[in-house]
Design an enzyme around this catalytic site. Structure first.
Site, PDB file in Angstrom:
ATOM      1  CB  SER A 184      -0.863  -0.002   1.266  1.00 48.59           C
ATOM      2  OG  SER A 184      -1.494   1.249   1.439  1.00 48.59           O
ATOM      3  CE1 TYR A 187      -4.314  -1.884   5.479  1.00 44.49           C
ATOM      4  CE2 TYR A 187      -3.376   0.253   4.912  1.00 44.49           C
ATOM      5  CZ  TYR A 187      -3.965  -0.940   4.525  1.00 44.49           C
ATOM      6  OH  TYR A 187      -4.189  -1.188   3.187  1.00 44.49           O
TER       7      TYR A 187
END
Ligand SMILES: NC(=O)c1ccc[n+]([C@@H]2O[C@H](COP(=O)([O-])OP(=O)(O)OC[C@H]3O[C@@H](n4cnc5c(N)ncnc54)[C@H](OP(=O)(O)O)[C@@H]3O)[C@@H](O)[C@H]2O)c1
Length: 264
Positions: free
Chosen positions: A139, A152
């Site tokens: 990501s 995350y």
């Protein structure tokens, strides 16, 4: 590798979002697709939509035995796995001080260790055959962390380092690795927390589509790209953050407001 009718591709997290779009894009090229996720009914709906050969593989990537059996089942049914997409993931955006250890552990187990379990289960057969391609879905958060996404982002950075080192390790083996760094993509990833997303977040109706990203991923695989940043601004932010986190903070404050980098 070229993706064509004799390609056998396994996608984790295929029931929704990016994985689902990838399954569609792969099936449209004639590939045999292994559809791995936990939700049997969503996978069955997807399977009914897809042309060609595909296999529903209900499994949990957080459990090595579960993803290991799913990969084995696919290899038995399809003959082997040429393309592996370690895409399954979950997100919980919350300040560390408020976030439960259970949520942090769940993200670690699915995003980071789930990627390890998935790759470790498929890699030996690829090495034995001397060919294969692995895609790891990291990501933009693994390149430039945002407040509220500390845990995350850490799982996405772990995937990044793992995948980039693995690409070098596999030099000369016939097996390659592409790491994908998506920015905000319109999927169900944050559906459970839509009402409390941080102010800086720009996902939602105007975000890039999973379908557009899926097409770019297939091109990246075919060019054996080391990485894919989507959209390209993700790459710019990663480079700037690497050179000067303070400069990246200033740009983000201008683009996303103070909540993107509150501390000067
Ligand atoms: N959307 C974004 O803005 C964005 C940006 C950067 C990176 N990403 C990454 O892209 C990947 C896909 O996310 P998405 O946006 O497509 O989210 P999504 O729409 O929520 O899809 C996530 C997929 O992962 C599967 N999954 C979750 N936990 C699993 C588990 N334990 N075992 C097997 N499958 C599991 C889900 O299926 P089941 O629930 O049926 O198991 C679902 O198919 C994730 O790794 C995410 O971190 C997304």
């Amino acid at each position: 590798m070229h993706i064509r009718s004799d390609t056998r591709a396994l996608v984790t997290g295929a029931s929704r979002g990016i994985g689902r779009a990838l399954a569609h894009a792969l099936a449209a090229r004639g590939a045999t697709v292994g559809l791995a996720a936990r939700s049997t009914s969503e996978l069955a709906t997807l399977a009914a939509e897809l042309p060609g050969a595909h296999h529903v593989l209900t499994c949990d990537v957080a459990l090595p035995v579960s993803i290991g059996s799913a990969i084995e089942e696919f290899v038995d049914a399809a003959g082997s796995v040429d393309l592996l997409v370690a895409n399954a993931g979950i997100a919980h955006y919350e300040p560390v001080a408020e976030q439960s250890l259970e949520k942090i552990e769940a993200m670690t187990q699915v995003n980071w260790l789930g990627t390890v379990y998935t790759v470790k289960a498929a890699l030996p057969a690829m090495l034995e055959r001397g060919s294969g391609h692995i895609v790891v879905m990291s990501s933009g958060a693994g390149l430039r962390p945002f407040p509220g996404a500390a845990a995350y982002s850490a799982t996405k950075a772990a995937q990044r380092m793992f995948a980039e080192a693995l690409r070098h390790e596999l030099h000369g083996s016939g097996v390659s690795v592409t790491t994908v760094y998506p920015g905000e993509i319109r999927t169900s990833l944050h559906d459970h927390e839509r009402s409390r997303m941080p102010e800086w977040y720009r996902g939602g109706p105007n975000a890039a589509t999973a379908e557009a990203l899926a097409e770019r991923i297939l091109k990246a695989i075919e060019h054996d790209a080391r990485h894919l940043h989507y959209r390209p601004a993700v790459k710019g932010m990663g480079i700037l953050h690497g050179l000067s986190p303070g400069a990246a903070d200033r740009v983000l404050r201008r683009l996303r407001g103070r909540t993107a980098a509150p501390r000067k």
